[in-house]
Design a protein around this motif. Structure first.
Motif, PDB file in Angstrom:
ATOM      1  N   UNK A 160       0.841  -1.196   0.000  1.00 38.58           N
ATOM      2  CA  UNK A 160       0.000   0.000   0.000  1.00 38.58           C
ATOM      3  C   UNK A 160       0.880   1.252   0.000  1.00 38.58           C
ATOM      4  N   UNK A 161       1.909   1.250   0.828  1.00 41.04           N
ATOM      5  CA  UNK A 161       2.804   2.403   0.889  1.00 41.04           C
ATOM      6  C   UNK A 161       3.568   2.567  -0.421  1.00 41.04           C
ATOM      7  N   UNK A 162       3.980   1.472  -1.025  1.00 39.64           N
ATOM      8  CA  UNK A 162       4.674   1.544  -2.308  1.00 39.64           C
ATOM      9  C   UNK A 162       3.757   2.084  -3.402  1.00 39.64           C
ATOM     10  N   UNK A 163       2.492   1.749  -3.323  1.00 42.34           N
ATOM     11  CA  UNK A 163       1.533   2.240  -4.320  1.00 42.34           C
ATOM     12  C   UNK A 163       1.370   3.751  -4.228  1.00 42.34           C
ATOM     13  N   UNK A 164       1.503   4.307  -3.031  1.00 48.03           N
ATOM     14  CA  UNK A 164       1.359   5.758  -2.869  1.00 48.03           C
ATOM     15  C   UNK A 164       2.656   6.507  -3.113  1.00 48.03           C
TER      16      UNK A 164
END
Length: 151
Positions: free
Chosen positions: A76-80
């Motif tokens: 999720x953090x990588x997606x943002x």
């Protein structure tokens, strides 16, 4: 190979006499050390009235769940991350553009000040050159007068 997790109540704890804090350890063991561990594990399973395989399965399931949650959180953090970087880039471009505009305005202000000073100095040079031309004319007249006197 050892993995340490800080004070998770779902994991069995091991106490080391030299350490004051409790750490939880999951150990991947070789066949040689497995026999020693089995004796300790069977006594622990008997004292807690939980079958040995259920205790390990529960711990493994908890660890697996936590690892899955960690991976999901990282994804999720990588997606943002691209969005954050794009926002950072936009703000950086805005700031650089703003600074360039300020520098340009400051440069034009300096040009104006320098142009005024240069005009003042050019007027002074023009006045001095006018005086030099006048003096040169007077000098030529004086030389001609001296030449007439000699003849």
């Amino acid at each position: 190979m050892d993995f340490f997790f800080d004070d998770d109540p779902c994991l069995p704890s091991s106490h080391d006499g030299s350490q004051k804090t409790t750490s939880h350890r999951i150990t991947l063991e070789t066949e040689e050390s497995q026999n020693m561990t089995e004796d300790m594990d069977s006594s622990r399973a008997k004292s807690s009235n939980i079958p040995e395989s259920e205790e390990y399965t529960s711990s493994i399931d908890d660890i697996s769940r936590r690892l899955h949650e960690l991976v999901e959180s990282m994804n999720v953090k990588r997606a943002t991350d691209p969005e954050v970087l794009d926002g950072y880039q936009r703000k950086l471009v805005e700031k650089v553009t703003e600074m360039c505009e300020q520098m340009k305005a400051h440069l034009y202000t300096i040009y104006e000040e320098n142009s005024h000073e240069i005009n003042v100095k050019l007027q002074e040079v023009t006045r001095v050159l006018g005086n030099c031309t006048k003096l040169n004319s007077e000098l030529v007249e004086a030389r001609q007068a001296l030449t007439r006197l000699r003849v």
